[in-house]
Design a protein around this motif. Sequence first.
Motif, PDB file in Angstrom:
ATOM      1  N   TYR A  50       0.828  -1.174   0.089  1.00  0.00           N
ATOM      2  CA  TYR A  50      -0.062  -0.087  -0.134  1.00  0.00           C
ATOM      3  C   TYR A  50       0.960   1.335   0.087  1.00  0.00           C
ATOM      4  CZ  TYR A  50      -2.323   3.891   2.107  1.00  0.00           C
ATOM      5  OH  TYR A  50      -2.718   5.516   2.496  1.00  0.00           O
ATOM      6  N   ALA A  51       1.701   1.448   0.801  1.00  0.00           N
ATOM      7  CA  ALA A  51       2.636   2.629   0.877  1.00  0.00           C
ATOM      8  C   ALA A  51       3.625   2.740  -0.289  1.00  0.00           C
ATOM      9  CB  ALA A  51       3.589   2.272   1.906  1.00  0.00           C
ATOM     10  N   GLU A  98       1.265   4.613  -2.384  1.00  0.00           N
ATOM     11  CA  GLU A  98       1.235   6.048  -2.062  1.00  0.00           C
ATOM     12  C   GLU A  98       2.439   6.703  -2.773  1.00  0.00           C
ATOM     13  OE1 GLU A  98      -0.982   8.013   0.207  1.00  0.00           O
ATOM     14  OE2 GLU A  98      -2.151   6.281  -0.857  1.00  0.00           O
ATOM     15  N   ALA A 147       5.283   9.315   0.082  1.00  0.00           N
ATOM     16  CA  ALA A 147       3.765   9.483   0.309  1.00  0.00           C
ATOM     17  C   ALA A 147       3.306  10.851   0.763  1.00  0.00           C
ATOM     18  CB  ALA A 147       3.512   8.226   1.340  1.00  0.00           C
ATOM     19  N   LYS A 162       0.465   8.434   7.678  1.00  0.00           N
ATOM     20  CA  LYS A 162       1.721   9.104   6.980  1.00  0.00           C
ATOM     21  C   LYS A 162       2.918   8.738   7.805  1.00  0.00           C
ATOM     22  CE  LYS A 162       4.494  12.314   5.076  1.00  0.00           C
ATOM     23  NZ  LYS A 162       5.157  11.958   3.640  1.00  0.00           N
ATOM     24  N   ALA A 173       3.608   4.803   6.642  1.00  0.00           N
ATOM     25  CA  ALA A 173       3.925   4.804   5.322  1.00  0.00           C
ATOM     26  C   ALA A 173       5.519   5.228   4.999  1.00  0.00           C
ATOM     27  CB  ALA A 173       3.147   5.689   4.322  1.00  0.00           C
TER      28      ALA A 173
END
Length: 582
Positions: A106-107, A110, A124, A167, A170
């Motif tokens: 997922y990161a 981003e 990110a 944040k 990530a």
Amino acid sequence: MKKQKKVFSLKKAICFLLVLSFMLLPLSAFAGETNAGSGTGTEKNDLQKAAEEELQKELGAFEITAEQRKLAKQNEKGYPPLDAGRGNPNWINTQARYAFARFMEYALGECEATFQQENMAGAAKKEGISARFDAAMDPDSPVDAFLINAVNYCVEKLGMDKDDLLKELADAIIGDYYPEPSRCLVNTEIILNTFLQSVLYGDANLASTTKVFPTEGGTAAIDYIFDSLEHNRLLKPGDGIAIATPIFTPYLQIPSVKSYNLVSVDVSTSMENDWDIEDSELKKLEDPSVKAFFLVNPSNPASHALSDETLDKLKEVVEKNPDLIIITDDVYGTFVDGFRSVYSILPHNTVLVYSFSKLYGVTGWRIGLIAMNEDNIMDELLAKLSEEDKQFLYSEYSIVTENPEEFPFVERVTADSRSIGLYHTSGLSTPSQVFMDFLALTHLIYESEDPYLELANDIVNERYEALMEGLELQADDCENNSHYYTVVDIYALIAAKYGQDFLDWFKENKTEIDFLNDLAGKEGVVFMYGPGFEAPDGTVRISLANLNKEDYKEIARRLYELLDQYYEVFEEETETALPGAA
């Protein structure tokens, strides 16, 4: 009688320490006394020579076991080797690992959303990250569902801002920034403290007042603590340091290779007292010359936690020696129901060390932590140092802080871990801190019982019962027994099953190392040598963590197979020795 082989013991660790430091100590220091004295040059040379001669004969318990592992692989009977010497568990936590891999994916998305060119991406962005996270996660996927629950727990239960949390996670899992703050990421510290509150602090509400420093495993934590205590003049040459024994052998050896020049005080526990500390041993800590007390709780190798009665008495000890610094390694605490850390009852005096390695099967990750209270004895003692010591430390830490005299001990440990000058780049790797977050959250998301924690405890308990049944020994059902390891008295076992005469013959003809070598070389079984931990003669440490239940029944069978072979030789020799025998 054959000469008994020895291992690197507590007293020998101190001998080595003396050799390195060329420090004069009276012979009483080797017996655990705390008063340092002077001596003649001849006495000094004799002590050094004796220490060097002893060290040439010594092998650490782990080195002994390493040799027996080689024997076990080539055992005479061709049995599959059964290594009950390793403390590394043979299970892992999958939930945190799947979560780590999924959140990494997922990161990366981003980062690529910021910009992407070939194998390059940006960082990110915080703006809108919560909405993008919610859109990316599938609640019907078990892994995604865990991440959703974990984030919701942090927001709803711990009061975190969702955008700030995502944040931080990530950036941290991608690892594109230095740890900020250096000591511990902001939200990671809250998560780890909440976890420690749940599994170690008991009824004491300490999460909000505890500072956490994630480290490269528990042993690195211990090393950092001792380095900073010495560097900050809180432990000085000749000071007494009490060590609760039996204890993990390398912990006896760490001070010996650092030239700390400390005088060791043995605070021993015994099998007869359920491996708890007796009043007479606790009394040693009342001596103001004893500056620090180091213990593993639950202990290694005995695997017992301190009783509530002992914890209460330890509070009385600190009332008499209020400057005592306590260092407790609680890695096995989660294997005892209702465990209470020494830190939970004496937070002002105690530095807590914890590692995720044993419960979650992450020894290779090297993730642990140091925790200490905002209000602690180390900071008080720093304020009481001599002006000369204060000035020295002022010049040391002035390169990383404008107010060195107010620089707390926990930050000094962090700075010292990178030789002060590299303080701005200190701290555990950020991906490792995220992994610690996910491990902790696999426990925290449950309102009541954690099924993983229960399963881990059930596994070691079942293995322990299988071993005790196979050895025909009464199980130790003491509520403070973690069952992660067990100490077995081979001498007592032999006497009970074969009789005292055979035990006398055994001691006369076999050293403890001979026995362990035969067990490995003939039967393919590996134990740890008990006296290497300062456990009594004739004992072995058996790990319940790294083999399956049926293996422990087989271990017992093979052990008795070897002893039966010994007994046949004993009978033949005894019969031959009788008057009139052929």
